[in-house]
Structures are given as structure tokens and as C-alpha cells.
Motif scaffolding. Structure first.
Motif, short mmCIF file in Angstrom:
data_model
loop_
_atom_site.label_atom_id
_atom_site.label_comp_id
_atom_site.label_asym_id
_atom_site.label_seq_id
_atom_site.Cartn_x
_atom_site.Cartn_y
_atom_site.Cartn_z
N MET A 77 -2.29 -13.45 -3.99
CA MET A 77 -2.63 -12.04 -4.17
C MET A 77 -1.44 -11.13 -3.91
O MET A 77 -1.21 -10.16 -4.65
N PHE A 78 -0.67 -11.41 -2.87
CA PHE A 78 0.40 -10.51 -2.46
C PHE A 78 1.80 -11.02 -2.80
O PHE A 78 2.78 -10.29 -2.66
N GLY A 79 1.89 -12.28 -3.26
CA GLY A 79 3.20 -12.84 -3.59
C GLY A 79 3.91 -13.38 -2.37
O GLY A 79 3.45 -13.25 -1.24
N TYR A 80 5.07 -14.01 -2.61
CA TYR A 80 5.85 -14.55 -1.49
C TYR A 80 7.33 -14.51 -1.83
O TYR A 80 7.73 -14.43 -3.00
N ALA A 128 -8.61 -7.74 5.64
CA ALA A 128 -7.92 -6.64 6.31
C ALA A 128 -6.66 -6.24 5.56
O ALA A 128 -6.35 -5.05 5.44
N LYS A 129 -5.93 -7.22 5.04
CA LYS A 129 -4.70 -6.92 4.31
C LYS A 129 -5.02 -6.25 2.98
O LYS A 129 -4.31 -5.34 2.54
N LEU A 130 -6.09 -6.68 2.34
CA LEU A 130 -6.51 -6.04 1.10
C LEU A 130 -6.95 -4.61 1.37
O LEU A 130 -6.67 -3.70 0.58
N LEU A 131 -7.62 -4.39 2.50
CA LEU A 131 -8.06 -3.05 2.87
C LEU A 131 -6.87 -2.12 3.04
O LEU A 131 -6.89 -0.96 2.59
N LYS A 132 -5.80 -2.62 3.66
CA LYS A 132 -4.61 -1.79 3.85
C LYS A 132 -4.01 -1.38 2.51
O LYS A 132 -3.59 -0.23 2.33
N PHE A 133 -3.99 -2.31 1.57
CA PHE A 133 -3.48 -1.98 0.24
C PHE A 133 -4.34 -0.90 -0.41
O PHE A 133 -3.81 0.04 -1.02
N SER A 136 0.19 -0.01 -0.38
CA SER A 136 1.36 -0.82 -0.02
C SER A 136 0.97 -2.28 0.15
O SER A 136 -0.14 -2.60 0.57
N ILE A 137 1.89 -3.17 -0.22
CA ILE A 137 1.69 -4.61 -0.03
C ILE A 137 2.93 -5.18 0.66
O ILE A 137 4.02 -4.61 0.60
N LYS A 176 6.13 -2.67 0.03
CA LYS A 176 6.42 -1.95 -1.22
C LYS A 176 5.13 -1.30 -1.71
O LYS A 176 4.02 -1.79 -1.47
N ASN A 177 5.27 -0.18 -2.39
CA ASN A 177 4.12 0.53 -2.93
C ASN A 177 3.85 0.08 -4.37
O ASN A 177 4.78 -0.04 -5.16
#
Length: 484
Positions: free
Chosen positions: A233-236, A275-280, A285-286, A295-296
């Protein structure tokens, strides 16, 4: 030899009977001289190995697809298609049906003819694949393979759920509400049983809002292993974990930048990732796995699920704050059995799509259509599509009752009784079912013909369609109705 003649020669060489081992090909692709030669072509060239991973792309391919060579090398071809600035949907469908070329469209509206061919390698080795892309000006039509097409190609269904959306009144009304909300940047949560058309509605909303030239990234959250969910989802970053690509990898969110991120089966997202998806969703930002920097990313989010998220919230399996971030406008998509008035529209559009490339055209017998109109479709539109694909394969020119699935025919007594109930028929039909005993045979035959014609009009929706399904011309049908 002139440069413009080199590419056809290269292709001819690759189609020759001389096989080159994959090791030799891999070594050739490391030579600067070959890079310089292929970079000089104006056509885009992409070469994938036997495992469908990108081994090389030239400068034209980098420019057209807006992806760097360093970023592309090592990606699966499907991942390259997803990250590309071009839309490869039609191309992938064509390949799946046995074809080898199709048009791909860039965001600025430019069209490219993309074709593929196998590059023979050594014995017992999977062949490499060569992709070629060139500007399309309308004079060169995409070619189709002479190989026998898959049934879906012969049927011409394409994406029937998506196409039927434009003909189905209730689904179109629901989609129009979603389009208005989407244009106001409201997040949508599509709710409904499996097969009701959530993905089709999401794509329709994306296109109808004027975003057809932007990315549409469909993520089925239920198919991503829990251990890989965050990195997918967020990459690496490079070296983030064992087995990571040397160049790192963009996640689905970043791939959707500037477009739409469709999170299908949102209820399957692991709790620790929510929680990380909620922050995005809160600040856009991710943070990639293995990266200290954020990064936005600007994307429009549409989510979908067949689960009761409110219940999952009450049991602690889904975060309440995430639910309210996603469900700015919950959109309930009813099952097909609750908008049966749409069935004639859906049946007609599916039949039209099948007959687009079919010889002879498929017709539905009266009994077959009656069963289709009476069935409850627990699998919703997806089941209806599946039934039509079956009919297109089993029937020659007219689909009969015996061509229908067994589960549909099992409901015959109840449905048939409802179909022939007197309240379901007009006065003239009821009159045709009764008559004085001892009438001449000719009069009884005419009455019976009239009964069949009226029932066909009732089921088909128009005299012209009824004439087609009865195998007579419209003039004959009208004369038989008008005679005493």
C-alpha cells in the motif's frame, strides 16, 4: 542499412527459427552498444524475460510511459502497466483473449498502438516477450490474432457490468449521486452484496467526473497477504527487507497520485495498518517502508465493502475514526432482486454486447427470457453476466430453457406460476385463454397465436422485439393481432 529499417529487421530476426538462450539474451542486454542502438529508435521498446519481468526499456519507452529505466527494471509486466502513464486495460484484455495488439491512451489524449510478440529462447526455456509502442494516427488498425479466441472474445462482453450501468435506471441514478459527491471531493463508501456492481460504479464515477485520463488504481484489500499489506500500500525503499527489489517499489497510493484510489473490500484491512491509512486520509502524507521521510500524495479515495462496517466497529475489528473518514457519503447499492425493473435493460444490453461480434446473432426463446426475468439472482449482476456467457457458448442461434443453469430452472414452478397468473396479463390475454367449446380449429389456432404474441410482447417489452424472438417479421405480427 537506414535506422528506420533496423527495427523491422530486428523484429524479423526475433521471429526467426534461430533460438537464443536466455543467458545470451541477458548478456546482450547488458552491453552499452545495444543500449545505444535501441535508444536511437523513436518507437518504444520493452523487453520482458520468461518470468514476465522487465529486463530492458529504451528511452522512447521511458518517455512515453513516464517511468525511468532504473525504476522499471525487475518489475513484473503487470506492475509496469499499473505504474505507466498509459492505460493498458484494453491491451491486457486483448492479450487475455488471444490477441497481440491494442490501443493504449496517454493522459494527454495521445494514442499508441502497443503490440507484443514472443522472442524464442533455448529449449525448455520460457520465451522472452517484446513490447513495441508507436504513435497511432488512425491509419493503422490494431491487428487480431488468428488463433481461436477465448469465449469472452467471441461473446464480445468486455466489461458488461460497466456498460450495463448506463442502461440501468436505478444504478445510473445511484452513480449520478456518487459523481456529484466525487466532484465535491467527498469520500464515497460503496456498500452492497458481492456482485452488485461496486467496481463498475466506482469506475463510472471516476470517468463521469471527468477523470478518465487520470489513474484509477483498483486495490482488492482482501487479496493482499497481511504481512505484505503495508509495503504494497505504501511502498518501500531499496533494501527495506529481504527480497525487496533493488530499486525499491512505489505503493498503490503513490501509483494513484493525481487520480482515484479504489479500496475494494475495505473491511479486510488488518487492524494494525488501519492507523497508518487513517493518517494518510487525514493529511495526505505517506511514509514508505524503510524511509525516514514522508511525502504528500493527492488522490481521491473510493472505498467499497460487502461487510457491515458499523458492526465491525462495535466489535473492535475496524477503527471508528477510519470508518468516519471513509464514509463521508455511504452509498447503498441494492441487490438485483430489489430492482427487478432494471432486468429487461440489463438483459438487452448484455444480448447486444454478445451479438456485436457473433454470427449468427443470439436470440432468447420466450421460455428462456421468462426464466431470466423471474429468477432472484443471489449472485446479482455478476451471476447474470455469467449466465449470458454460458448461453453464448451453449446456444447456436436461439437460447432455450435447457441452456440455462440447473439452479435457475429449479425455481420453475413458483416463477412460472407467477409469470402466468391472470393478474400479470391484460384483458385481451385473459380472453384468449378462454373461449366457447366447439369452436372451429382455425379460430382456436388464431386465438392461440394471439395469446402467444401478446405474451411475447409482454415479456420482450415491444412488438418489434417480440417479432424477432418469435421468428416472424413485424408486419406479420401486426396483421395477426389485428385480425378478428
Amino acid at each position: 542499412m537506414k535506422k528506420k529499417e533496423l527495427l523491422p529487421s530486428l523484429k524479423m530476426g526475433m521471429r526467426s527459427s534461430v533460438n537464443v538462450s536466455s543467458e545470451i539474451l541477458a548478456a546482450l542486454l547488458e552491453t552499452p552498444a545495444l543500449h545505444a542502438l535501441l535508444d536511437s529508435f523513436s518507437d518504444a521498446i520493452i523487453l520482458c524475460d520468461g518470468e514476465s519481468r522487465v529486463r530492458f526499456l529504451n528511452l522512447a519507452a521511458e518517455r512515453i510511459n513516464r517511468i525511468s529505466r532504473q525504476e522499471a527494471i525487475g518489475l513484473a509486466d503487470s506492475e509496469l502497466f499499473q505504474r505507466s502513464a498509459l492505460s493498458f486495460d484494453d491491451f491486457q484484455q486483448a492479450i487475455g483473449r488471444g490477441g497481440y495488439s491494442a490501443l493504449t491512451r496517454a493522459r494527454d489524449g495521445r494514442m499508441f498502438l502497443t503490440s507484443t510478440q514472443a522472442v524464442p529462447t533455448g529449449a525448455y526455456e520460457k520465451p522472452y516477450t517484446l513490447l513495441l509502442q508507436r504513435d497511432y494516427d488512425g491509419r493503422e488498425a490494431p491487428r487480431r490474432s488468428t488463433a481461436a479466441p477465448a469465449p469472452s472474445d467471441a461473446n464480445g462482453l468486455g466489461d458488461p457490468q460497466d456498460n450495463a450501468l448506463h442502461m440501468s435506471p436505478q444504478l445510473s441514478s445511484i452513480a449520478d449521486t456518487g459523481v456529484r459527491a466525487f466532484r465535491r471531493r467527498a469520500r464515497l463508501l460503496l456498500l452492497g452484496e458481492p456482485g452488485v456492481g461496486k467496481t463498475a460504479i466506482a469506475r463510472h464515477i471516476h470517468r463521469a467526473a471527468g477523470w478518465g485520463d487520470r489513474p484509477f488504481i483498483h486495490v482488492n484489500c482482501g487479496r493482499i497477504p497481511e504481512s505484505l499489506f503495508e509495503s504494497e500500500m505504501f511502498g518501500y525503499e531499496r533494501g527495506a527487507f529481504t527480497g525487496a527489489l533493488q530499486s525499491g517499489k512505489r505503493g498503490y497510493i503513490e501509483a494513484a497520485s493525481g487520480g482515484t484510489l479504489f479500496l475494494d473490500e475495505i473491511g479486510e484491512i488488518p487492524l494494525h495498518v488501519q492507523a497508518k491509512l487513517l493518517k494518510f486520509l487525514e493529511d495526505g502524507s505517506i511514509q514508505s517502508v524503510g524511509s525516514p521521510l514522508s511525502k504528500n500524495v493527492q488522490v481521491q479515495v473510493i472505498a467499497a465493502t460487502n461487510k457491515d462496517l458499523r458492526h465491525l466497529v462495535s466489535t473492535g475489528e475496524f477503527r471508528a475514526d477510519l470508518y468516519y473518514r471513509l464514509a463521508v457519503l455511504p452509498v447503498e447499492i441494492p441487490p438485483l432482486r430489489e430492482h427487478r425493473d432494471d432486468l429487461p435493460f440489463l438483459i438487452d444490453i448484455l444480448l447486444t454486447r454478445i451479438n456485436r461480434d457473433r454470427v449468427p446473432p443470439l436470440r432468447l426463446a420466450i421460455g428462456c427470457r421468462q426464466h431470466l426475468l423471474s429468477y432472484d439472482y443471489p449472485g446479482n449482476i455478476r451471476e447474470l453476466v455469467n449466465i449470458f456467457e454460458r448461453l453464448a457458448v451453449l446456444a447456436d442461434d436461439e437460447a432455450q430453457e435447457q441452456h440455462l443453469p440447473a439452479e435457475l430452472l429449479e425455481s420453475r414452478p413458483r416463477q412460472q406460476a407467477a409469470a402466468i397468473a391472470p393478474s400479470d396479463q391484460d384483458d385481451s390475454t385473459t380472453e384468449a385463454l378462454t373461449g366457447p367449446v366447439g369452436e372451429p380449429l382455425k379460430t382456436q389456432v388464431q386465438r392461440h397465436e394471439r395469446q402467444l404474441i401478446l405474451r411475447a410482447i409482454h415479456l420482450c417489452g415491444s412488438k418489434r422485439k417480440a417479432a424477432q424472438h418469435l421468428g416472424i417479421d413485424i408486419g406479420t405480427l401486426i396483421r395477426k393481432l389485428q385480425r378478428d
